[in-house]
Design an enzyme around this catalytic site. Structure first.
Site, PDB file in Angstrom:
ATOM      1  N   LYS A 164      44.968  51.572 -58.288  1.00 43.19           N
ATOM      2  CA  LYS A 164      43.839  50.456 -57.969  1.00 43.19           C
ATOM      3  C   LYS A 164      44.256  49.193 -57.816  1.00 43.19           C
ATOM      4  O   LYS A 164      44.902  48.848 -58.960  1.00 43.19           O
ATOM      5  CB  LYS A 164      42.606  51.057 -58.534  1.00 43.19           C
ATOM      6  CG  LYS A 164      41.234  50.186 -58.016  1.00 43.19           C
ATOM      7  CD  LYS A 164      40.047  50.743 -58.885  1.00 43.19           C
ATOM      8  CE  LYS A 164      38.715  50.240 -58.448  1.00 43.19           C
ATOM      9  NZ  LYS A 164      37.726  50.608 -59.188  1.00 43.19           N
ATOM     10  N   SER A 183      33.841  52.266 -56.615  1.00 47.79           N
ATOM     11  CA  SER A 183      34.759  51.244 -55.967  1.00 47.79           C
ATOM     12  C   SER A 183      36.134  51.769 -55.989  1.00 47.79           C
ATOM     13  O   SER A 183      37.044  50.958 -55.117  1.00 47.79           O
ATOM     14  CB  SER A 183      34.758  50.049 -56.890  1.00 47.79           C
ATOM     15  OG  SER A 183      35.265  50.341 -58.045  1.00 47.79           O
ATOM     16  N   SER A 191      32.484  54.713 -60.426  1.00 48.76           N
ATOM     17  CA  SER A 191      33.623  54.449 -59.342  1.00 48.76           C
ATOM     18  C   SER A 191      34.849  55.065 -59.290  1.00 48.76           C
ATOM     19  O   SER A 191      35.530  55.096 -58.340  1.00 48.76           O
ATOM     20  CB  SER A 191      34.131  53.043 -59.615  1.00 48.76           C
ATOM     21  OG  SER A 191      32.738  52.056 -59.300  1.00 48.76           O
TER      22      SER A 191
END
Length: 463
Positions: A79, A149, A173
């Protein structure tokens, strides 16, 4: 079966036995990226040449008998909050344009030492402050949200453009996008995985964890990630263990908490049906079902936002005042809202968390884990902003997605989401297992046992 379709465990075994080379695996994943990435948008950047060089080096090491372990030669996505020395960490934001990390984060350093190969940096909802990741599309249906996210990480794993990935989880997330894309997501106990070198959203709620195609794969990655790092003030000093679950599917003696309250309120019927059926499978494996009342449910969302918004606002204070126009509108509004919250609001949220942790600890004395839906509904359309429930309640999509995942962030307990089927439209449904602090071995054991009763899962079908 193409190499990119292999689970981490299967690919690892093939590399160890030299039936598959890291070069073949990385080339297969990069070919897959070339085919599907234009349609899905999982990656901020793809480090193709760097990955090929690392694959050649890994292949040479394996051939010489210098096998590092189960992650050696395995392609991963990180990420884009996670620093890798020499690479940009943009947090999927114009605010970070041109930012370049000077050193590896702890997790990147540990995965590199284990031999994992970075394929690229995956998209996040800007600065992880959202539950949809608008740059990315769901791996099962490109007209729907990826979840957030860590949407890019979940879509990469679900579509075969990474064998595993890392995400972060502040209010769900990791688990939300994993559930919406039909993969496994693990939010470890708060402090078990160090966050040094990871861009923060809310330091008292942030976690780093794996997104994988199986529970066993999640255990392999967690084993490489866990362990104390003094550079993270919240890092726990606890023994590092091998988290890989045993093959035994007998759950006799384990108690599964079945929520009477909260987790099945305002949940789509097909989600409830799939999750209750999966819980029944756990009972069939020998677990005892025990009904539980989830404590302090009326305070969950107020506590989550009361902690997260002020902490995020403090982190972004400088850039919010100097370059507010560079933030996406939804994120900027949330950050600006932090200036309307008082110190008293933040202190009350802290007090609520302390009480909630104590109440959850008492509840978890009665059961080994709680089993519940990961999210109240499958992935919604990319343009949908609200969901209307049968009782007439209208709820924002992000509020709905965070509602069932936030308790684990507030209390810091570990939580695992496991795919348990699809709705009538073919969209994935996830079951969440929540356990005691440092109870990852039990979560992984239960999740793995359930997985063994199910047919093998295929990659997503959106492309």
């Amino acid at each position: 079966m193409q190499p990119y379709e292999l689970s981490l465990d299967a690919a690892s075994d093939a590399i160890r036995c030299r039936r598959l080379s890291p070069v073949e695996l990385v080339d297969s994943v990069l070919d897959r990226i070339e085919k599907v990435e234009p349609h899905l948008g999982a990656y901020v950047t793809v480090a193709a040449e760097q990955a090929r060089r690392a694959a050649r080096a890994a292949g040479h090491e394996v051939a010489q008998g210098r096998y590092r372990g189960p992650l050696h030669g395995i392609p991963m996505g990180l990420k884009d909050l996670i620093d890798v020395g020499g690479m940009a960490t943009t947090a999927s934001s114009r605010v970070r344009a041109g930012h370049r990390a000077t050193a590896d984060s702890t997790v990147a350093e540990r995965l590199s030492a284990a031999g994992a190969i970075l394929i690229g940096k995956t998209h996040t909802h800007e600065f992880a402050f959202g539950l949809t990741t608008p740059q990315t599309r769901n791996a099962w249906d490109r007209s729907r949200v990826a979840g957030g996210s860590s949407g890019g990480s979940a879509v990469a794993v679900a579509s075969g453009t990474a064998t595993f990935a890392l995400g972060t989880d502040t209010g769900g997330s990791i688990r939300v996008p994993a559930a919406l894309n039909g993969v496994v997501g693990l939010k470890p106990t708060y402090g078990l995985v160090p966050r040094h070198g990871v861009t923060s959203l809310s330091w008292s709620l942030d976690h780093v964890g794996p997104v994988t195609r199986s529970v066993g794969d999640a255990a392999l990655v967690l084993t490489a990630l866990a362990g104390h790092d003094p550079r993270d003030p919240a890092s726990l000093s606890v023994p590092v263990v091998d988290y890989r679950p045993c093959a035994d599917t007998d759950l006799t003696g384990l108690r599964i908490g079945l929520p009477r309250t909260y987790y099945f309120d305002n949940v789509q019927p097909q989600v409830e049906s799939a999750v209750r059926h999966a819980i029944g499978q756990l009972e069939a494996l020998g677990a005892q079902l025990v009904e539980v009342d989830i404590p302090m449910t009326r305070y969950v969302q107020a506590t989550q936002w009361g902690l997260m918004v002020p902490e995020a606002g403090a982190y972004h204070e400088g850039s919010l005042r100097t370059v507010p126009e560079l933030y996406q509108e939804d994120v900027r509004i949330l950050l600006e809202a932090s200036e309307l919250m008082s110190a008293g609001d933040y202190v009350r949220a802290q007090r609520s968390r302390t009480l909630m942790r104590a109440e959850w600890a008492r509840m978890l004395e009665e059961v080994d884990v709680v089993a519940a839906p990961s999210v109240p509904m499958p992935a919604v359309g990319a343009d949908e902003e609200t969901v209307t429930w049968p009782d007439g309640t209208v709820e924002g999509v992000s509020d709905a997605y965070v509602r069932l995942s936030a308790p684990a962030n507030i209390t810091g307990v570990p939580a695992l989401t496991v795919p348990v089927g699809h709705d009538s439209g073919g969209m994935p449904i996830g079951m969440q297992l929540l356990g005691r602090p440092l109870g990852e071995p039990t979560l992984l054991r239960i999740g793995h046992a359930y997985e063994q009763t199910q047919p093998a899962r295929a990659l997503a079908t959106a492309v």
